[in-house]
Scaffold this active site. Structure first.
Site, PDB file in Angstrom:
ATOM      1  N   GLU A 355       0.831  -1.211   0.000  1.00 43.70           N
ATOM      2  CA  GLU A 355       0.000   0.000   0.000  1.00 43.70           C
ATOM      3  C   GLU A 355       0.862   1.255   0.000  1.00 43.70           C
ATOM      4  O   GLU A 355       0.520   2.259  -0.629  1.00 43.70           O
ATOM      5  CB  GLU A 355      -0.939  -0.014   1.208  1.00 43.70           C
ATOM      6  N   TYR A 437      -2.337  -7.449 -11.002  1.00 47.78           N
ATOM      7  CA  TYR A 437      -1.252  -7.504 -10.032  1.00 47.78           C
ATOM      8  C   TYR A 437      -0.073  -8.322 -10.562  1.00 47.78           C
ATOM      9  O   TYR A 437       1.073  -7.859 -10.592  1.00 47.78           O
ATOM     10  CB  TYR A 437      -1.731  -8.120  -8.718  1.00 47.78           C
TER      11      TYR A 437
END
Length: 612
Positions: A355, A437
């Site tokens: 993150e 991803y």
């Protein structure tokens, strides 16, 4: 050149330049006053928005996002989750049934717009679920600024995904994508994707936000707290000032970020520390047995930012906050909301590393993640993998070996979808994860293998230098990669991002001769690649032969995985390739394709031959 020809040539050039256009980006300044009713989980909002149209276009309408309108039964998000069943996002469903369908009426998300004005004039608007279309009283001319004022109230929804009240970890309010947010406008037009549950996009904006909330609450946010001595949690000598309703006033500011997010809970603690050369880091979480590992985070987070700053470009903002938001992990301007519970420091840092890296590949390098989620999630996953390998070293052939192997196993399921698809339009949740991803991460891993890791590192550095605090696209990144490497790489991007074709090379035959060994390689896949062919000699020495792919036209010159000898190129149309090496059978131990295990070959069973 004749005069008529010269005029025609000048006209063509001018038209080309007009089509290309100079780069521009829009900008906004928000000033918000928010009054929270914590008992009812509602708030009143008033907003002044100064919007700069830096485009060459006249704007007759503008669009706002109203994300919370998605959190209710029969919304588009609910319909999408129900339609996907068990193939969708497991966090949005229970036993294949949409969780949104059972949200009680009084906990449905709502952003009720009372009025909106432009330079004091009332405007007509229409709500299209999570999109608000606003008809302007006067067009916004190129290179001009206009001011919108707006009044609304909102119901904080039952926590389903990212935003909401009383989530599973007991955080009272996670306030993300919580205000009417103006949409991004660029060369491709307005970025007005309906909110179905995945990614976001916005113009860079400044924020001045005042929040009134019960005095016993602590707020964590992405930005600078302007009055820490007047609120709870940030200053041990605080003199908490309240109004007649016993509410404290929190004043936050932030400059040049994509969105402003915050979270509020009565049990939050706030801890902070300074990373040398920035930023100041805040940890905001509920201090209990499930979050004890947060106490170990400071040295790891410090090293994390130092490595990110040196390898991927400097973090430009003064602060960053890791906030226990109680639902997975999601990045916002100068902060992230993550789960508080973690089994160990490696698990917590894996979440923080991912993150936090979005501050580079979503915030500072602000690609449109709704359109190109592989650039956002994939590049972030690459940075996460690189950092975690530094923080927690493992015995692996390269930092991304586990990702390559996971991709290899996933392909066998036969449900892969192209990475080029829009974020919300993947049919299978797992396929979206691998397309965005995993293949996004492996896009960079494969480039490192093709051009050399030094060239990849230089590409990432120049990408940051040229495009941070802007809105780059994949074309901008590829331009830099080709310039740094001198290679043509368009073929690779087309195969890897636009298709689900796979890499599959193998050793077809080995012939041992009196003074040499001849190896025949075969391309059984649909994606051509250059090949690093490795030899381990009987005395354990590694020798590498680089077999270039003709489509790159320039060959890799160096790589951190060792020196190599460059062989004649392999035409992409040719299925087999033969090379002869000056070693006898007795001098060899192992022959193999890509000992570094970076190339995403889907079948490695025929990539290695042990010489016996």
């Amino acid at each position: 050149m004749r005069k008529s020809a010269a005029i025609l040539f000048a006209f063509i050039i001018s038209q080309f330049q007009a089509q290309q256009g100079a780069y521009y980006q829009q900008a906004a300044k928000y000033k918000m006053d928010i009054d929270v009713n914590a008992e009812k989980f509602t708030y009143q909002g008033n907003q002044t928005l100064e919007y700069a149209n830096n485009s060459p276009d006249v704007l007759n309408v503008v669009y706002f996002h109203l994300y919370w309108n998605a959190f209710k039964p029969n919304s588009m998000m609910d319909q999408r989750v129900a339609g996907q069943g068990k193939n969708g996002d497991s966090r949005l469903q229970k036993d294949g049934v949409s969780r949104l369908a059972s949200i009680p009426k009084d906990q449905e998300g709502a952003q009720n717009i009372h009025w909106i004005k432009q330079n004091g004039k009332d405007l007509k608007f229409e709500i299209q679920e999570t999109i608000m279309k606003v008809y302007l009283a006067e067009p916004i001319q190129p290179n001009s600024t206009t001011t919108f004022t707006m009044d609304w109230d909102a119901v904080i929804p039952q926590q389903i995904r990212r935003s909401g009240r009383n989530n599973k970890e007991g955080v009272d309010m996670t306030m993300t994508q919580w205000y009417p947010k103006i949409a991004e406008y660029d060369y491709d037009g307005w970025a007005t994707f309906d909110y179905i549950g995945r990614e976001f996009h916005a113009p860079f904006s400044d924020f001045d936000v005042t929040i009134k909330i019960n005095k016993d609450y602590v707020i964590g946010a992405g930005g600078i707290l302007e009055n820490p001595a007047e609120v709870k949690g940030y200053d041990s000598t605080a003199n908490i000032k309240t109004d007649k309703s016993k509410k404290a006033t929190w004043k936050w500011s932030a400059k040049n970020i994509l969105d402003f997010a915050w979270s509020a809970d009565r049990d939050y603690v706030v801890k902070s520390f300074d990373v040398p050369e920035g930023p100041k880091v805040f940890l905001v979480y509920q201090n209990n047995d499930k979050t004890k590992v947060w106490e170990e985070a400071q040295p790891y987070v410090t090293k994390y930012f130092q490595i990110m700053n040196s390898h991927f470009g400097k973090y430009v903002y003064p602060t960053y906050a890791f906030i226990q938001g109680g639902d997975g992990g999601m990045e916002y301007g100068m902060c992230t909301m993550i789960l508080g519970e973690a089994k160990d420091i490696k698990g917590l840092m894996g979440l923080m590393a991912h993150e936090g890296a979005h501050s580079w590949y979503q915030q500072m390098l602000a690609t449109n993640e709704s359109v190109r989620p592989w650039m956002d999630e994939g590049f972030t996953s690459y940075a996460e993998g690189y950092l975690m390998y530094q923080l927690f070293p493992e015995e692996l052939p390269n930092p991304f070996a586990n990702t390559v192997n996971a991709y290899r196993n996933f392909v066998k399921k036969g449900i892969e979808e192209p990475a080029v698809w829009l974020g919300d339009h993947h049919d299978n949740g797992t396929s979206y994860t691998y397309a965005s991803y995993v293949k996004g991460e492996l896009y960079l891993v494969q480039l490192g293998y093709i051009m050399g890791e030094q060239n990849l590192a230089e590409t990432l550095k120049q990408y940051y230098d040229q495009w941070h605090m802007k809105h780059p696209s994949d074309r901008d990144f590829l331009h830099i990669a080709q310039k740094v490497s001198g290679m043509d790489l368009k073929w690779f991007q087309n195969y890897w991002i636009n298709t689900t074709k796979t890499i599959d090379y193998g050793i077809k035959d080995v012939k041992y001769e009196a003074k040499s060994t001849t190896i025949t390689l075969v391309n059984k896949g649909q994606v051509p690649m250059p090949i690093d062919f490795n030899v381990m000699t009987a005395d354990k020495k590694i020798v590498t032969y680089q077999i270039p792919l003709n489509m790159t036209h320039t060959w890799k010159e160096k790589d951190i995985y060792g020196d190599f000898k460059t062989m004649p190129y392999w035409p992409w149309t040719q299925k087999e390739y033969t090379l002869t090496i000056p070693y006898t059978k007795a001098q060899l131990s192992v022959l193999g394709i890509d000992f570094s295990q970076r190339m995403a070959d889907v079948n490695i069973e025929d990539n290695v031959v042990e010489v016996k």
